[in-house]
Design an enzyme around this catalytic site. Sequence first.
Site, mmCIF file in Angstrom:
data_model
loop_
_atom_site.group_PDB
_atom_site.id
_atom_site.type_symbol
_atom_site.label_atom_id
_atom_site.label_comp_id
_atom_site.label_asym_id
_atom_site.label_seq_id
_atom_site.Cartn_x
_atom_site.Cartn_y
_atom_site.Cartn_z
ATOM 1 N N ASP A 36 -46.081 8.553 -8.955
ATOM 2 C CA ASP A 36 -44.671 8.759 -8.665
ATOM 3 C C ASP A 36 -44.238 10.188 -8.961
ATOM 4 O O ASP A 36 -44.875 10.866 -9.762
ATOM 5 C CB ASP A 36 -43.949 7.866 -9.683
ATOM 6 C CG ASP A 36 -42.674 7.340 -9.155
ATOM 7 O OD1 ASP A 36 -42.697 6.749 -8.078
ATOM 8 O OD2 ASP A 36 -41.658 7.517 -9.847
ATOM 9 N N LYS A 58 -43.950 12.862 -2.928
ATOM 10 C CA LYS A 58 -43.959 14.302 -2.725
ATOM 11 C C LYS A 58 -44.718 14.757 -1.480
ATOM 12 O O LYS A 58 -44.338 15.720 -0.861
ATOM 13 C CB LYS A 58 -44.618 14.963 -3.940
ATOM 14 C CG LYS A 58 -43.599 15.404 -4.949
ATOM 15 C CD LYS A 58 -44.266 16.303 -5.917
ATOM 16 C CE LYS A 58 -43.304 16.832 -6.958
ATOM 17 N NZ LYS A 58 -44.031 17.278 -8.119
ATOM 18 N N MET A 173 -29.570 7.947 -12.853
ATOM 19 C CA MET A 173 -29.298 8.414 -11.478
ATOM 20 C C MET A 173 -27.798 8.620 -11.252
ATOM 21 O O MET A 173 -27.280 8.324 -10.168
ATOM 22 C CB MET A 173 -29.833 7.395 -10.449
ATOM 23 C CG MET A 173 -31.334 7.227 -10.525
ATOM 24 S SD MET A 173 -31.936 5.915 -9.460
ATOM 25 C CE MET A 173 -31.636 4.469 -10.453
HETATM 26 N N1 SAH Z 1 -38.183 3.973 -14.350
HETATM 27 C C1 SAH Z 1 -37.534 5.133 -14.911
HETATM 28 C C2 SAH Z 1 -36.197 5.419 -14.269
HETATM 29 C C3 SAH Z 1 -36.262 5.756 -12.815
HETATM 30 S S1 SAH Z 1 -34.702 6.091 -12.151
HETATM 31 C C4 SAH Z 1 -37.379 4.938 -16.425
HETATM 32 O O1 SAH Z 1 -37.612 3.852 -16.934
HETATM 33 O O2 SAH Z 1 -37.021 5.909 -17.099
HETATM 34 C C5 SAH Z 1 -34.626 7.834 -12.273
HETATM 35 C C6 SAH Z 1 -33.574 8.251 -13.274
HETATM 36 O O3 SAH Z 1 -34.099 8.160 -14.590
HETATM 37 C C7 SAH Z 1 -33.154 9.698 -13.142
HETATM 38 O O4 SAH Z 1 -32.160 9.853 -12.152
HETATM 39 C C8 SAH Z 1 -32.593 9.960 -14.519
HETATM 40 O O5 SAH Z 1 -31.303 9.432 -14.645
HETATM 41 C C9 SAH Z 1 -33.512 9.146 -15.406
HETATM 42 N N2 SAH Z 1 -34.589 9.956 -15.984
HETATM 43 C C10 SAH Z 1 -35.906 9.828 -15.780
HETATM 44 N N3 SAH Z 1 -36.603 10.707 -16.535
HETATM 45 C C11 SAH Z 1 -35.696 11.408 -17.236
HETATM 46 C C12 SAH Z 1 -35.763 12.458 -18.167
HETATM 47 N N4 SAH Z 1 -36.925 12.977 -18.553
HETATM 48 N N5 SAH Z 1 -34.612 12.954 -18.680
HETATM 49 C C13 SAH Z 1 -33.428 12.443 -18.337
HETATM 50 N N6 SAH Z 1 -33.292 11.452 -17.443
HETATM 51 C C14 SAH Z 1 -34.409 10.931 -16.894
#
Ligand code: SAH
Length: 506
Positions: A36, A58, A173
Amino acid sequence: MSKGKVYLVGAGPGRADLITVCGMKAIAKADCVVCDKLANPALLKYASADAEIIHVPKRIGKGSFGQDQINQIIVEKALAGKTVVRLKGGDPCIFGRGAEEAKVLVQAGIEFEIVPGITAAIAAAEYSGIMLTDRNYNSQIVFVTGRQAQDKKESSIDWDLLAKFRGTIVFYMGMGNIELIVSRLIDNGMDENTPTAIVSNATTADQRVLQTKLNQLVAESRKGEFAPPALIIVGQTASSDLSLNWFMNKAMFGRNIVVTRDRPGNADSAEKIAERGGNAIEFATIAIEPITEGNEFLRAMEKFNSFDWVVFTSVNGVRIFFDFLKTAGKDSRVFGPMKIAAIGKRTAWQLEKFGLKADFVPETFTSKDLGAGLVKFADVRAKEVLLLRSELANKDLEDILVASGANITKTSVYDIKPVRSDAQGLQEQIKAGGVDCITFASPSAVSSFFEQIDVELVKSHNVIIASVGPVTSAKLGEVGIDVEIQAAEHTMDGLLDATENYYTRG
Ligand code: SAH
């Protein structure tokens, strides 16, 4: 053909080693990794060399891989008998479409496992000192997707309930809809002064945190750089005390540190810099190449059992020496009653991996201390001493041994060759103020670096220079560079300790 198996693996929030052990094991046994965008690509180094790596979304230029395409790839690979890892950012099932993928696998009759990961909300909060369930403030958390804020009628978000919620709300998000999120909460009755925070790029050297009130959030968020991915946290815990922000309070946090060793050495140092909160810029200056034919090393090996002492002056030297032994169909028994000296404890550890305990290791790691210590430790008069040198072992070592009457044979087990890296890219970064410190671990790294990078540019941009020890510092002096940091212990770890201390002192 029997069907394969699919692991839906949570890669964790950003920092590579926040993946679980279970996740790492799954990557290591995969025939195919479907990776991903949010999963840290550094994790792919745990995959086997012949594993197929597919990046989604990507790869396809403009458009992204649709979920259907991803499902199809996973199913096809598994039906072909492969072990597939579907590597997803954070946790696979928290806004990660893990559920959809799992259902498709059930339909296709493919066995699967879900390996949970640390989800962004938990990591972002803890890496910025925000305690999601600090019992002084609240005892409830809710995770919300901000993407669904848009459509008023169809929104599945219960704004009325959220506005009254007396806990912590974390929006994933949400940045694209930040105005809507704020106005919906306020319109539905949430106090405008409710503490909020934005955490972007959580757990990485690019992490940024904003703490403000709900009614200031939109304006303040426009002032800073909050590059995606970012989360919005709403609730009393978002106002946490800055002193709890252990990660961003690290001395090296956000510092851009250039490492200039060989490629594998740089990769190792980069991990250690990341652990200290810094951001490593890898610029390889040298390559270490084993010497395999036609030199004095092979001649020394022919009369190996005539030596009384064998002296190892680097970890690489030990590693390459044993690679050579293995290829020659031999093992540690070639040492027989011989005595062994190692320049430092890392070299000694490396020997221990082959079941050998060094008879002598000096307290401090220079070739001079090795020589001086060794002649005190043992009578080397008329003894045959083999020096398996690296560049670190300059003439000091042999001079001391010869002065004490030893018969020395010196030979290298590897060559150090200069290599070129992206000099233009690094120079641009220096010009843009994006380099805080450059580290040097050997004189040959210094020479190769300044053959590629303009000395004057480095001098005029307030870049701190860190050196592993006196020999390297002397080389830096020769090219006209002042050394601000010199390691007390002349190893890469010592160099990183000294650099960290420098930034701690401020
Ligand atoms: N499955 C992932 C979330 C996917 S949705 C999880 O459990 O974290 C994608 C969203 O996750 C992004 O838009 C953001 O809001 C958040 N996100 C993912 N990685 C992040 C990070 N390193 N720092 C801040 N927000 C993050």
